[in-house]
Enzyme design. Sequence first.
Site, PDB file in Angstrom:
ATOM      1  N   THR A 112     -57.665   0.379 -31.985  1.00 50.50           N
ATOM      2  CA  THR A 112     -56.819   1.412 -32.582  1.00 50.50           C
ATOM      3  C   THR A 112     -55.336   1.163 -32.302  1.00 50.50           C
ATOM      4  OG1 THR A 112     -56.213   3.749 -32.304  1.00 50.50           O
ATOM      5  CG2 THR A 112     -57.332   2.743 -30.475  1.00 50.50           C
ATOM      6  N   ASP A 113     -54.484   1.713 -33.150  1.00 47.87           N
ATOM      7  CA  ASP A 113     -53.034   1.622 -32.895  1.00 47.87           C
ATOM      8  C   ASP A 113     -52.617   2.509 -31.717  1.00 47.87           C
ATOM      9  OD1 ASP A 113     -53.370   4.118 -34.108  1.00 47.87           O
ATOM     10  OD2 ASP A 113     -51.755   3.862 -35.568  1.00 47.87           O
ATOM     11  N   GLU A 114     -53.528   3.409 -31.283  1.00 45.40           N
ATOM     12  CA  GLU A 114     -53.134   4.359 -30.230  1.00 45.40           C
ATOM     13  C   GLU A 114     -52.908   3.666 -28.887  1.00 45.40           C
ATOM     14  OE1 GLU A 114     -55.235   8.113 -30.371  1.00 45.40           O
ATOM     15  OE2 GLU A 114     -55.719   7.815 -32.479  1.00 45.40           O
TER      16      GLU A 114
ATOM     17  N   TYR B 140     -58.518   8.628 -24.256  1.00 43.46           N
ATOM     18  CA  TYR B 140     -59.134   7.810 -25.323  1.00 43.46           C
ATOM     19  C   TYR B 140     -58.392   6.488 -25.472  1.00 43.46           C
ATOM     20  CZ  TYR B 140     -59.790   6.022 -30.075  1.00 43.46           C
ATOM     21  OH  TYR B 140     -60.007   5.189 -31.160  1.00 43.46           O
TER      22      TYR B 140
ATOM     23  N   LYS C 241     -59.582   2.572 -24.783  1.00 45.43           N
ATOM     24  CA  LYS C 241     -59.576   1.526 -25.815  1.00 45.43           C
ATOM     25  C   LYS C 241     -58.684   0.363 -25.377  1.00 45.43           C
ATOM     26  CE  LYS C 241     -61.252   1.400 -29.385  1.00 45.43           C
ATOM     27  NZ  LYS C 241     -62.610   0.933 -29.827  1.00 45.43           N
TER      28      LYS C 241
HETATM   29  P1  NAD Z   1     -67.199   7.587 -34.729  1.00 47.35           P
HETATM   30  O1  NAD Z   1     -67.057   8.463 -33.521  1.00 47.35           O
HETATM   31  O2  NAD Z   1     -67.348   8.188 -36.075  1.00 47.35           O
HETATM   32  O3  NAD Z   1     -68.459   6.606 -34.530  1.00 47.35           O
HETATM   33  C1  NAD Z   1     -68.761   6.000 -33.301  1.00 47.35           C
HETATM   34  C2  NAD Z   1     -70.208   5.520 -33.373  1.00 47.35           C
HETATM   35  O4  NAD Z   1     -70.513   4.887 -32.108  1.00 47.35           O
HETATM   36  C3  NAD Z   1     -71.227   6.651 -33.547  1.00 47.35           C
HETATM   37  O5  NAD Z   1     -72.163   6.298 -34.553  1.00 47.35           O
HETATM   38  C4  NAD Z   1     -71.892   6.775 -32.190  1.00 47.35           C
HETATM   39  O6  NAD Z   1     -73.237   7.211 -32.258  1.00 47.35           O
HETATM   40  C5  NAD Z   1     -71.789   5.343 -31.680  1.00 47.35           C
HETATM   41  N1  NAD Z   1     -71.833   5.272 -30.217  1.00 47.35           N
HETATM   42  C6  NAD Z   1     -71.111   6.015 -29.338  1.00 47.35           C
HETATM   43  N2  NAD Z   1     -71.473   5.721 -28.074  1.00 47.35           N
HETATM   44  C7  NAD Z   1     -72.422   4.748 -28.168  1.00 47.35           C
HETATM   45  C8  NAD Z   1     -73.170   4.024 -27.208  1.00 47.35           C
HETATM   46  N3  NAD Z   1     -73.022   4.268 -25.892  1.00 47.35           N
HETATM   47  N4  NAD Z   1     -74.043   3.092 -27.623  1.00 47.35           N
HETATM   48  C9  NAD Z   1     -74.208   2.854 -28.970  1.00 47.35           C
HETATM   49  N5  NAD Z   1     -73.543   3.529 -29.904  1.00 47.35           N
HETATM   50  C10 NAD Z   1     -72.662   4.460 -29.524  1.00 47.35           C
HETATM   51  O7  NAD Z   1     -65.951   6.614 -34.663  1.00 47.35           O
HETATM   52  P2  NAD Z   1     -65.123   5.929 -35.845  1.00 47.35           P
HETATM   53  O8  NAD Z   1     -64.027   6.828 -36.234  1.00 47.35           O
HETATM   54  O9  NAD Z   1     -66.051   5.410 -36.872  1.00 47.35           O
HETATM   55  O10 NAD Z   1     -64.477   4.709 -35.046  1.00 47.35           O
HETATM   56  C11 NAD Z   1     -65.177   3.462 -34.927  1.00 47.35           C
HETATM   57  C12 NAD Z   1     -64.329   2.497 -34.122  1.00 47.35           C
HETATM   58  O11 NAD Z   1     -63.069   2.310 -34.762  1.00 47.35           O
HETATM   59  C13 NAD Z   1     -64.029   2.978 -32.706  1.00 47.35           C
HETATM   60  O12 NAD Z   1     -64.088   1.866 -31.844  1.00 47.35           O
HETATM   61  C14 NAD Z   1     -62.615   3.530 -32.801  1.00 47.35           C
HETATM   62  O13 NAD Z   1     -61.938   3.410 -31.571  1.00 47.35           O
HETATM   63  C15 NAD Z   1     -62.017   2.615 -33.859  1.00 47.35           C
HETATM   64  N6  NAD Z   1     -60.908   3.194 -34.663  1.00 47.35           N
HETATM   65  C16 NAD Z   1     -61.072   4.417 -35.269  1.00 47.35           C
HETATM   66  C17 NAD Z   1     -60.028   4.909 -36.064  1.00 47.35           C
HETATM   67  C18 NAD Z   1     -60.161   6.228 -36.793  1.00 47.35           C
HETATM   68  O14 NAD Z   1     -59.185   6.682 -37.396  1.00 47.35           O
HETATM   69  N7  NAD Z   1     -61.317   6.853 -36.832  1.00 47.35           N
HETATM   70  C19 NAD Z   1     -58.845   4.181 -36.205  1.00 47.35           C
HETATM   71  C20 NAD Z   1     -58.744   2.938 -35.557  1.00 47.35           C
HETATM   72  C21 NAD Z   1     -59.781   2.446 -34.808  1.00 47.35           C
HETATM   73  P1  TYD Z   2     -57.167  13.410 -35.118  1.00 48.74           P
HETATM   74  O1  TYD Z   2     -57.854  13.436 -36.440  1.00 48.74           O
HETATM   75  O2  TYD Z   2     -57.872  14.008 -33.940  1.00 48.74           O
HETATM   76  O3  TYD Z   2     -56.742  11.895 -34.834  1.00 48.74           O
HETATM   77  P2  TYD Z   2     -55.797  11.272 -33.668  1.00 48.74           P
HETATM   78  O4  TYD Z   2     -55.560  12.287 -32.629  1.00 48.74           O
HETATM   79  O5  TYD Z   2     -56.651  10.139 -33.156  1.00 48.74           O
HETATM   80  O6  TYD Z   2     -54.556  10.828 -34.362  1.00 48.74           O
HETATM   81  O7  TYD Z   2     -55.787  14.166 -35.263  1.00 48.74           O
HETATM   82  C1  TYD Z   2     -54.799  13.740 -36.198  1.00 48.74           C
HETATM   83  C2  TYD Z   2     -53.560  14.580 -35.971  1.00 48.74           C
HETATM   84  O8  TYD Z   2     -53.859  15.927 -36.350  1.00 48.74           O
HETATM   85  C3  TYD Z   2     -53.125  14.644 -34.514  1.00 48.74           C
HETATM   86  O9  TYD Z   2     -51.693  14.662 -34.465  1.00 48.74           O
HETATM   87  C4  TYD Z   2     -53.674  15.959 -34.009  1.00 48.74           C
HETATM   88  C5  TYD Z   2     -53.645  16.845 -35.256  1.00 48.74           C
HETATM   89  N1  TYD Z   2     -54.703  17.856 -35.344  1.00 48.74           N
HETATM   90  C6  TYD Z   2     -54.384  19.181 -35.605  1.00 48.74           C
HETATM   91  O10 TYD Z   2     -53.199  19.537 -35.752  1.00 48.74           O
HETATM   92  N2  TYD Z   2     -55.394  20.105 -35.706  1.00 48.74           N
HETATM   93  C7  TYD Z   2     -56.701  19.768 -35.547  1.00 48.74           C
HETATM   94  O11 TYD Z   2     -57.587  20.644 -35.620  1.00 48.74           O
HETATM   95  C8  TYD Z   2     -57.033  18.394 -35.287  1.00 48.74           C
HETATM   96  C9  TYD Z   2     -58.460  17.953 -35.097  1.00 48.74           C
HETATM   97  C10 TYD Z   2     -56.000  17.465 -35.199  1.00 48.74           C
END
Ligand code: NAD
Ligand code: TYD
Length: 355
Positions: A136-138, A161, A165
């Site tokens: 992630t970019d975070e 988080y 990561k």
């Molecule tokens: P998500 O929470 O929707 O999915 C995570 C999946 O991992 C789930 O299916 C969960 O069951 C599985 N999981 C969790 N713990 C586990 C374990 N111990 N063993 C096996 N499986 C397990 O997450 P997402 O949003 O799809 O993100 C996927 C990846 O991409 C993550 O690594 C996250 O850090 C990264 N990422 C997410 C975003 C975003 O905006 N959502 C952006 C950049 C990177």
């Molecule tokens: P989120 O979807 O949790 O992603 P991330 O924190 O990983 O960027 O949140 C996106 C942005 O929205 C973040 O600045 C927090 C804000 N946010 C709210 O204002 N209200 C909400 O209920 C949630 C879930 C997030």
Amino acid sequence: MESNKNFKILVTGGAGFIGSHVVRRFVTSYPDYSIVNLDKLTYAGNLENLRDIEKMPNYQFIKGDITNMTFVNALFKEHEFDAVIHLAAESHVDRSIQDPLSFVTTNVVGTVNILNAALATWKDHFENKLFYHISTDEVYGSLGESGYFTESTSYDPKSPYSASKAGSDHFVRSYENTYALPVVITNCSNNYGPYQFPEKLLPLMIHNIRNNKPLPVYGTGENIRDWLFVKDHADAIDLVFHSGKKGETYNIGGFNEWKNIDIVRLLCRIMDDKLHRQPGTSEKLIEFVKDRPGHDQRYAIDAAKISSELGWKPSVTFEQGLEITVDWYLENIAWLDHVTSGAYKTYYDSQYRNR
Ligand code: NAD
Ligand code: TYD
């Protein structure tokens, strides 16, 4: 990776939001590959995300936990994977504030387990093998009003988080440096799209607008995120998997920065229209609530490297992606209702009881 007809690829976390798009993409685009989806099915994992492809002959689901070393080692012995695309993680910042240790366990320990198993299986025969870590970019922390995260920006994670990561990214790089494990890492900005669990900003707001529930905006809503349509992320992952240079990092972003409050207002306008409400109706649901502790102010990715070196760019504009997303949630009310009621958890039992 040189394309190889018989690739066996382990995708971890493939029942989650991004993972399900990656699994679908690989299963449907590469019928000669075998895709094994390993997922623990935590609250975020949902096999209903993959119903359309679950019967494909080149797809297999395995329920399991990446933190269980014995299980992971046995899985690698049995399958002899050529590559891993590692997405399994705890992914929600607010949950990490409540329970940081579970993020260390899954995101750091789980990643090291998978690294160790890959290393032991490939035993220095690294040709045409790849450990692809999705991050992630975070990890780069928080930006002020100007500037962008590049691949050389120093890590400065600010939430449990992002710290977990960042830790996993460091371990992946250390395995390349120490053991010459072939790795690649991508760091992506905020994703949105179908199948996202409704605790993240966009699906939560869509769900609440539809149900006339309050729209909780943290703080003043001035925080900025860079939004990318999830299928464009899956495209980028496909591209990096096949054409990325081993040992490299690529940032992936949407060139698309939005203040939270502006995105929520835009959603309200789109949904008023779709739900045939008077303009301005949904905006009345907005409530400014207590801010997230340590809330990162701004994320913005400079995606020049993946664009210039691999030719990637997003395929849809934000307006198009948002429209597709809202339509998908409105057309898939059953999916959303199952997720919010918890009914999706019974799907695994009914689907896999007799297997
Ligand atoms: P998500 O929470 O929707 O999915 C995570 C999946 O991992 C789930 O299916 C969960 O069951 C599985 N999981 C969790 N713990 C586990 C374990 N111990 N063993 C096996 N499986 C397990 O997450 P997402 O949003 O799809 O993100 C996927 C990846 O991409 C993550 O690594 C996250 O850090 C990264 N990422 C997410 C975003 C975003 O905006 N959502 C952006 C950049 C990177
Ligand atoms: P989120 O979807 O949790 O992603 P991330 O924190 O990983 O960027 O949140 C996106 C942005 O929205 C973040 O600045 C927090 C804000 N946010 C709210 O204002 N209200 C909400 O209920 C949630 C879930 C997030």
